[in-house]
Design a protein around this motif. Structure first.
Motif, short mmCIF file in Angstrom:
data_model
loop_
_atom_site.label_atom_id
_atom_site.label_comp_id
_atom_site.label_asym_id
_atom_site.label_seq_id
_atom_site.Cartn_x
_atom_site.Cartn_y
_atom_site.Cartn_z
N THR A 56 -1.69 5.47 2.90
CA THR A 56 -0.43 6.21 3.07
C THR A 56 -0.78 7.71 3.12
OG1 THR A 56 -0.17 6.27 0.67
CG2 THR A 56 1.01 4.52 1.81
N GLY B 70 0.59 10.51 4.25
CA GLY B 70 1.56 11.51 3.79
C GLY B 70 1.17 12.91 4.21
N ASP C 183 -0.59 6.47 8.56
CA ASP C 183 0.79 6.67 8.13
C ASP C 183 1.67 6.33 9.34
OD1 ASP C 183 2.13 8.52 5.62
OD2 ASP C 183 3.41 8.08 7.35
N ALA D 69 3.63 13.12 9.22
CA ALA D 69 2.61 12.94 8.18
C ALA D 69 1.22 13.01 8.80
CB ALA D 69 2.82 11.59 7.49
N GLN E 280 -1.68 6.93 13.49
CA GLN E 280 -0.25 6.76 13.26
C GLN E 280 0.05 5.28 13.43
OE1 GLN E 280 2.59 9.00 15.63
NE2 GLN E 280 4.30 7.92 14.64
N LEU F 181 7.75 10.16 2.04
CA LEU F 181 7.05 11.43 2.21
C LEU F 181 7.78 12.53 1.44
CD1 LEU F 181 4.75 12.83 3.89
CD2 LEU F 181 6.46 13.18 5.68
N THR G 133 7.57 2.98 1.99
CA THR G 133 6.76 1.77 1.99
C THR G 133 7.61 0.60 1.49
OG1 THR G 133 5.98 2.38 -0.21
CG2 THR G 133 4.57 2.98 1.65
#
Ligand code: SAM
Length: 190
Positions: A28, A30, A52, A57, A78, A105, A114
């Motif tokens: 993740t 972020g 992400d 992000a 991505q 985020l 998530t």
């Protein structure tokens, strides 16, 4: 307070096992803080696979890595972490560690978060590629509605991992207000 906070503790768990040259995952990305930390730990000869679902992000992470001059050791995508198994680099990798900083985020769209199903799918994929004594670190935020559902699903799943195959532990402040985040770590047994 002398006790380690949740985020420093998550980093200690990573730093204890990651060595120069390792392959690791930020599931993740972020704003890229964890990806940068991992890139520092694996050094010039290692590799971080970071992903992400949000373009913002990925861009923030790419900028952070560029500024630190470590972009060449990070493969940034991505995409959802549940798609990791489609990456050729992932399929052939021995993963030393992975980190999931769950939730949304910071300062971003709180509806994009998530979810239990995709998080568990990604954990399963990473676990298959994890080295012996490799670790998956989950930082679980459960102060928002989806976070509560995700927490229950992830705890049910991680508690069910056979003791003969993995050590699973939790680090949590149990007297704090407002559903503070906590850490779950899965360590694959030898
Ligand atoms: N580790 C980050 C850092 O150092 O700044 C913070 C991560 S933030 C708490 C959670 C991130 O998970 C969000 O940026 C969100 O877009 C992302 N996310 C949500 N669903 C995802 C999925 N299926 N796969 C990968 N990332 C996802």
């Amino acid at each position: 307070m002398k006790l380690q906070g949740i985020l420093p503790f998550a980093r200690t768990l990573l730093q204890e096992v990651i060595q120069a040259g390792d392959t690791v995952i930020d599931a993740t990305a972020g704003n890229g803080y964890d990806t940068l930390y991992l890139a520092t730990l694996v050094g010039e000869t290692g590799m971080v696979i970071s992903c992400d679902i949000q373009a913002d992000a990925v861009q923030a992470t790419a900028e952070r890595l560029d500024q630190a001059n470590v972009a060449d050791r990070v493969e940034l995508h991505q995409m959802g972490h549940e798609q990791l198994c489609h990456l050729s680099t992932f399929k052939s990798a021995a993963i030393k560690a992975a980190v999931f900083n769950l939730g949304y985020l910071p300062k971003g769209d709180k509806r994009i978060t998530t979810t239990g199903d995709t998080t568990i799918e990604a954990i399963k994929q990473i676990y298959c590629q994890l080295t012996n004594e490799g670790r998956i670190i989950l930082v679980i935020y459960h102060g928002h509605p989806e976070g509560k559902v995700e927490k229950d699903a992830v705890l049910d799943y991680t508690r069910s991992l056979p003791q003969e195959e993995a050590h699973v532990a939790m680090y949590q402040f149990i007297n704090q207000r407002n559903n503070p985040p906590f850490v779950v770590v899965i360590e694959k047994r030898k």
